[in-house]
Design a protein around this motif. Sequence first.
Motif, short mmCIF file in Angstrom:
data_model
loop_
_atom_site.label_atom_id
_atom_site.label_comp_id
_atom_site.label_asym_id
_atom_site.label_seq_id
_atom_site.Cartn_x
_atom_site.Cartn_y
_atom_site.Cartn_z
N LEU A 154 -27.62 35.72 33.78
CA LEU A 154 -27.37 34.34 33.38
C LEU A 154 -26.90 33.49 34.56
CD1 LEU A 154 -25.48 35.31 30.10
CD2 LEU A 154 -27.90 34.67 30.31
N ALA A 200 -33.47 37.77 33.98
CA ALA A 200 -33.38 36.91 35.18
C ALA A 200 -32.24 37.41 36.07
CB ALA A 200 -33.17 35.46 34.79
N LYS A 247 -40.06 36.64 38.09
CA LYS A 247 -40.75 37.04 39.32
C LYS A 247 -39.71 37.27 40.39
CE LYS A 247 -40.13 34.21 41.91
NZ LYS A 247 -38.93 33.50 42.50
N PRO A 248 -40.00 38.03 41.46
CA PRO A 248 -41.18 38.89 41.53
C PRO A 248 -41.09 40.04 40.53
CG PRO A 248 -39.77 39.13 43.48
CD PRO A 248 -39.15 38.10 42.65
N MET A 289 -22.14 47.40 39.22
CA MET A 289 -23.32 47.26 38.37
C MET A 289 -24.26 46.17 38.88
SD MET A 289 -23.62 47.16 34.28
CE MET A 289 -25.20 47.52 33.50
N TRP A 290 -23.70 45.14 39.51
CA TRP A 290 -24.58 44.13 40.12
C TRP A 290 -25.48 44.82 41.15
CZ3 TRP A 290 -26.37 42.33 44.65
CH2 TRP A 290 -26.96 41.06 44.68
N HIS A 319 -24.50 36.18 44.21
CA HIS A 319 -25.27 35.20 43.45
C HIS A 319 -26.11 34.29 44.35
CE1 HIS A 319 -23.15 36.70 40.11
NE2 HIS A 319 -22.03 36.05 40.28
N ARG A 352 -31.17 36.87 47.61
CA ARG A 352 -32.63 36.89 47.86
C ARG A 352 -32.96 36.94 49.35
NH1 ARG A 352 -31.89 32.90 44.32
NH2 ARG A 352 -33.86 32.62 43.30
N HIS A 360 -45.68 32.37 42.82
CA HIS A 360 -45.98 31.07 42.24
C HIS A 360 -47.30 30.50 42.75
CE1 HIS A 360 -42.51 30.56 39.83
NE2 HIS A 360 -41.63 30.50 40.82
N1 NAD Z 1 -39.61 31.40 37.81
C1 NAD Z 1 -38.96 30.69 38.71
O1 NAD Z 1 -39.36 29.59 39.12
C2 NAD Z 1 -37.66 31.21 39.26
C3 NAD Z 1 -36.73 30.33 39.83
C4 NAD Z 1 -35.51 30.86 40.27
C5 NAD Z 1 -35.28 32.23 40.18
N2 NAD Z 1 -36.22 33.04 39.65
C6 NAD Z 1 -35.98 34.50 39.57
O2 NAD Z 1 -34.92 34.73 38.66
C7 NAD Z 1 -34.12 35.82 39.11
C8 NAD Z 1 -32.66 35.35 39.21
O3 NAD Z 1 -32.57 34.33 40.17
P1 NAD Z 1 -31.35 33.32 40.17
O4 NAD Z 1 -31.62 32.31 41.20
O5 NAD Z 1 -31.09 32.88 38.78
O6 NAD Z 1 -30.16 34.28 40.67
P2 NAD Z 1 -28.60 34.20 40.30
O7 NAD Z 1 -27.89 34.98 41.32
O8 NAD Z 1 -28.24 32.75 40.11
O9 NAD Z 1 -28.50 34.89 38.88
C9 NAD Z 1 -28.65 36.27 38.66
C10 NAD Z 1 -27.69 36.65 37.55
O10 NAD Z 1 -27.96 38.01 37.15
C11 NAD Z 1 -26.69 38.64 36.95
N3 NAD Z 1 -26.87 40.09 37.01
C12 NAD Z 1 -27.01 40.89 38.11
N4 NAD Z 1 -27.20 42.17 37.72
C13 NAD Z 1 -27.17 42.18 36.37
C14 NAD Z 1 -27.30 43.20 35.39
N5 NAD Z 1 -27.53 44.48 35.73
N6 NAD Z 1 -27.20 42.87 34.08
C15 NAD Z 1 -26.96 41.58 33.72
N7 NAD Z 1 -26.83 40.58 34.60
C16 NAD Z 1 -26.96 40.87 35.91
C17 NAD Z 1 -25.82 38.05 38.01
O11 NAD Z 1 -24.46 38.27 37.76
C18 NAD Z 1 -26.23 36.58 37.94
O12 NAD Z 1 -25.50 35.88 36.96
C19 NAD Z 1 -34.69 36.26 40.44
O13 NAD Z 1 -35.50 37.39 40.29
C20 NAD Z 1 -35.53 35.07 40.90
O14 NAD Z 1 -36.63 35.42 41.70
C21 NAD Z 1 -37.39 32.56 39.17
#
Ligand code: NAD
Length: 426
Positions: free
Chosen positions: A43, A110, A134-135, A214-215, A230, A234, A250
């Motif tokens: 989240l 996500a 993705k990925p 766990m992260w 957070h 990447r 994308h």
């Molecule tokens: N489709 C799109 O356009 C798009 C855009 C942004 C990000 N993404 C993808 O979404 C994913 C997340 O990106 P983000 O920018 O939101 O990162 P983020 O760091 O903002 O969020 C990731 C979240 O996952 C949580 N997390 C980590 N391990 C976990 C687990 N085992 N169980 C539950 N929660 C867990 C983290 O605590 C964090 O809140 C990535 O894979 C990214 O490539 C896709």
Amino acid sequence: MSVQLNRRDFLKKSTLATFGVTLLPSLLKASPSDRLRIAHIGLGGMGNNHVKWFAALPDVEIVALCDVDQDHLNGTLKTLKALNPDTKATTYSDFRHILDRNDIDAITCATPDHWHAQIATMAFQSGKDVYGEKPLSYDVGEGQMMLKHLNKHDRIFQLGTQIHATDNYHRVVEIIQSGAIGKVHTVRLWKTGFSPGLGHPQPQTPPPTLNWDMWLGPAPYADYFPERCHVTYRHFLDYSGGVFADFWCHIADVVWWSIQPKGLKSISARGGKTDGVADAPKWLDADFEFDNLKIFWTTEPPNVPGAADRGIGAYFEGDKGTLICDYSTRSITINGETVEDIPEIPRTLPRSPGHQQNFVDAVKSRKQPESNLAYAREMTLPMHLALTSWRLGRKLNWNPKKEKFKKDKEANQYLSRKPRKKWDLV
Ligand SMILES: NC(=O)c1ccc[n+]([C@@H]2O[C@H](COP(=O)([O-])OP(=O)(O)OC[C@H]3O[C@@H](n4cnc5c(N)ncnc54)[C@H](O)[C@@H]3O)[C@@H](O)[C@H]2O)c1
């Protein structure tokens, strides 16, 4: 429950094991037209988009939220309550509790990339469908594992490439497939912007609200500092692959959709290193040779008309003309004349009701969506191989049938990372 349990131990203690079967929640439902009961895992930035997008769909009920960061969990629950004051969504810090529930049909994932494959695979095993970000996976081996389990458990998967749903991508595909620019022999892809180095931060004690172990999950153990966690994770190779890995899907999507490149033969990547702690390539350029097609990825826009104005894009070169596009624009040049559209080309592809609705429809109809796992895996695979070529600093030869580098033990080691023992859950 202790978060140190592996999947087998967890199942032993769970209701699934009590019944001695892997439950298929959606099959236990009275009618496929029921509202889809969905849980969101991870989240952060994108996970909150998932919650907003799915909360807006009439045939979806959000029943659970999960994050290893209590602050993110609380914040998203607040957002959900603002969107839906009657929500009864329950919150979890361990996604395995969600998989254990037999009243949940589907999950979205996500989390950072290094968790995608294990969470999706375990979701398939517990009878749930998956909308996964993705990925697709952290490496090639994980993609293979996901596909195997998707098929074994007869599940639905959609990759979270929401740009797939745009009218522009549909139209580009129709124009390319019409043959208007002839046979495409070369595609140039690019995404501007460098991956940052993120300085030289010192290790810190993780915040008490974050389950850092766990992260990290299947990734190697590493000391915590905020830059490693957070959003900026990447830019670390243990979790992802920088700007290149972030954006590949994308824009590669419109290429794989329109011309289905086959027979990858070789990959040659070069790039720069950052001056900080983050070790993903600062920039990466890669050449891919397929049967009858060349794809070039660059960090700078290629020297072709219209590219400099676009931060990300695809330039298709055919034997009768060219087409350049980004997420929302396109132009076609044939015989020196440039146009935005060729109205005579029929609109043959049904338009999307929205990427998330596509997933919901796929779950209900039990028909894989366009951005399905088999498709997403083929499209993602060259991205992983280019990172390996960059790491090794040399051209690599690929056997597409065996999905192995040809006679290259060193490169083949990068196809599949062993998860950290404690978090090897599948
Ligand atoms: N489709 C799109 O356009 C798009 C855009 C942004 C990000 N993404 C993808 O979404 C994913 C997340 O990106 P983000 O920018 O939101 O990162 P983020 O760091 O903002 O969020 C990731 C979240 O996952 C949580 N997390 C980590 N391990 C976990 C687990 N085992 N169980 C539950 N929660 C867990 C983290 O605590 C964090 O809140 C990535 O894979 C990214 O490539 C896709």
